[in-house]
Enzyme design. Structure first.
Site, mmCIF file in Angstrom:
data_model
loop_
_atom_site.group_PDB
_atom_site.id
_atom_site.type_symbol
_atom_site.label_atom_id
_atom_site.label_comp_id
_atom_site.label_asym_id
_atom_site.label_seq_id
_atom_site.Cartn_x
_atom_site.Cartn_y
_atom_site.Cartn_z
ATOM 1 C CE1 TYR A 129 -2.922 -3.117 0.391
ATOM 2 C CE2 TYR A 129 -3.232 -2.606 2.706
ATOM 3 C CZ TYR A 129 -3.487 -3.424 1.621
ATOM 4 O OH TYR A 129 -4.300 -4.525 1.760
ATOM 5 C CG HIS A 138 -1.016 -8.994 0.135
ATOM 6 N ND1 HIS A 138 -0.594 -7.694 0.200
ATOM 7 C CD2 HIS A 138 -2.354 -8.921 -0.051
ATOM 8 C CE1 HIS A 138 -1.620 -6.879 0.041
ATOM 9 N NE2 HIS A 138 -2.697 -7.601 -0.104
ATOM 10 C CB SER A 182 -13.946 -5.410 0.094
ATOM 11 O OG SER A 182 -12.822 -4.766 -0.450
ATOM 12 N N GLY A 201 -18.307 -3.948 -0.016
ATOM 13 C CA GLY A 201 -18.268 -4.089 -1.468
ATOM 14 C C GLY A 201 -17.649 -2.901 -2.160
ATOM 15 N NE ARG A 202 -12.584 -4.058 -4.687
ATOM 16 C CZ ARG A 202 -12.694 -5.336 -4.360
ATOM 17 N NH1 ARG A 202 -13.894 -5.846 -4.112
ATOM 18 N NH2 ARG A 202 -11.642 -6.121 -4.295
ATOM 19 N N GLY A 203 -17.692 0.034 -1.312
ATOM 20 C CA GLY A 203 -18.597 1.174 -1.230
ATOM 21 C C GLY A 203 -19.970 0.932 -1.814
ATOM 22 C CG PHE A 204 -22.543 -1.734 -5.065
ATOM 23 C CD1 PHE A 204 -22.983 -0.867 -6.051
ATOM 24 C CD2 PHE A 204 -23.321 -2.850 -4.776
ATOM 25 C CE1 PHE A 204 -24.166 -1.111 -6.740
ATOM 26 C CE2 PHE A 204 -24.497 -3.100 -5.452
ATOM 27 C CZ PHE A 204 -24.928 -2.229 -6.442
ATOM 28 N N GLY A 219 -25.111 1.827 -0.563
ATOM 29 C CA GLY A 219 -26.285 2.365 -1.239
ATOM 30 C C GLY A 219 -26.091 3.768 -1.767
#
Length: 328
Positions: free
Chosen positions: A57, A123, A202, A205-208, A211
């Site tokens: 990272y 990793h 995640s 969902g990576r922000g999904f 909503g």
């Protein structure tokens, strides 16, 4: 904040951890070091004790930020980091040779401003290095006190068993959410059998799953990895809207947000699952942490499960097999 133990041999950590990657890597504009330090210390003040980073990272800079932020509270937190790529750079290929693991750990200890790494993850599984050699190298570092616990990330059942036979694995870290449920096929039962904790990256969902994304949401920053995730392509976001509709319906019943329901569902799945959502905003941090107070009855979990059996997620989570080896 409630606490959870990561498996039989792992550490006790906050029920919700903090995924540090997005502070300055793969998620758009990076926070300044000063702002990132403030955010991580705010997380600790609110009960978070598990902080997850990796040498890739940045590369390297994320560990340095985590080290600076947590140095004053080092003995009160659990720091996890990861090895497994040549020279700490995903585009150079996998590298889990014992000498490389040792070199990575020595460098990470300096960046993290500490004398030990609480959880050291591989990793990604390196097919060029037998898993017993990898586990043996980590065992040696544990014997020296430089590492406290061994972890694997995105490993399959066979790899988990091979590693665990040499050095007990404290935690497996893999993607797991209401949207991405592949670990349920066999990995969850394997880690439960072996007494290994599960750290869910995640979880939103990576922000999904918050909503807040729509078909027209764009990921404009050059370093925002989400623009290459097939399941976040506009057509797949539209096709996956039924997932959000269900989560938001449950959220209304629980007087919660979609993000909180997504995290709370993971917490309700097993007592040894610890989600590690990331954020760059304190109000989102507080929202995520509040999910720990939400409880589901078995009947509610069964109802959610029955509804999701009727929904087929659209899109793959990685563009290519190669990106699956390098992305989180």
């Amino acid at each position: 904040m409630q606490k959870r133990k990561l498996g039989i041999s792992g550490p006790e950590v906050s029920a919700i951890g903090f995924g540090c990657m997005g502070l300055n890597h793969h998620r758009g504009p990076a926070l300044s070091t000063e702002d990132a330090v403030v955010l991580l210390r705010a997380a600790f003040d609110r009960g978070v004790t598990l902080f997850d980073t990796a040498e890739i990272y940045g590369p390297f800079t994320n560990e340095a930020i985590v080290g600076e932020a947590l140095a004053p509270i080092r003995d009160s937190v659990v720091i996890a980091t990861k090895f497994g790529f040549r020279d700490g750079r995903p585009n150079t290929g996998l590298d889990s040779r014992p000498q490389s693991i040792r070199r990575m750990v020595e460098a990470a200890l300096l960046r993290l401003k500490t004398d030990r790494i609480d959880i050291l993850y591989q990793h990604r599984v390196d097919p060029a290095v037998p898993m017993p050699e990898v586990a043996g190298a980590v065992r040696d570092l544990i014997d020296e006190g430089k590492v406290l616990h061994f972890g694997l990330s995105e490993a399959d059942d066979h790899s988990i068993r091979l590693a665990h036979a040499v050095q007990p694995v404290a935690a497996l870290q893999s993607e797991y959410s209401l949207w991405w449920r592949q670990p349920e096929a066999s990995v969850l039962s394997t880690v439960e059998e072996l007494g290994i904790g599960f750290v869910s990256y995640s979880p939103l969902g990576r922000g999904f799953l918050t909503g807040t994304m729509g078909e027209n949401t764009s990921f404009e920053a050059e370093n925002d990895q989400r623009k290459t995730n097939p399941y976040l392509a506009p057509e797949n976001r539209a096709a996956n809207q039924p997932i959000i509709d269900v989560i938001q319906s449950v959220a209304r019943e629980k007087n919660a947000t979609a993000a909180q329901i997504s995290i709370a569902w993971l917490l309700a799945r097993k007592p040894w699952i610890v989600p590690i959502p990331g954020t760059t905003k304190i109000h989102r941090l507080e929202e995520n942490i509040a999910a720990a107070a939400i409880e589901f009855s078995q009947g509610e979990m069964d109802k959610i499960g029955a509804v999701f059996k009727t929904i087929t997620p659209h899109g793959e989570r990685y563009a290519t097999a190669a990106s699956a080896q390098t992305e989180k």
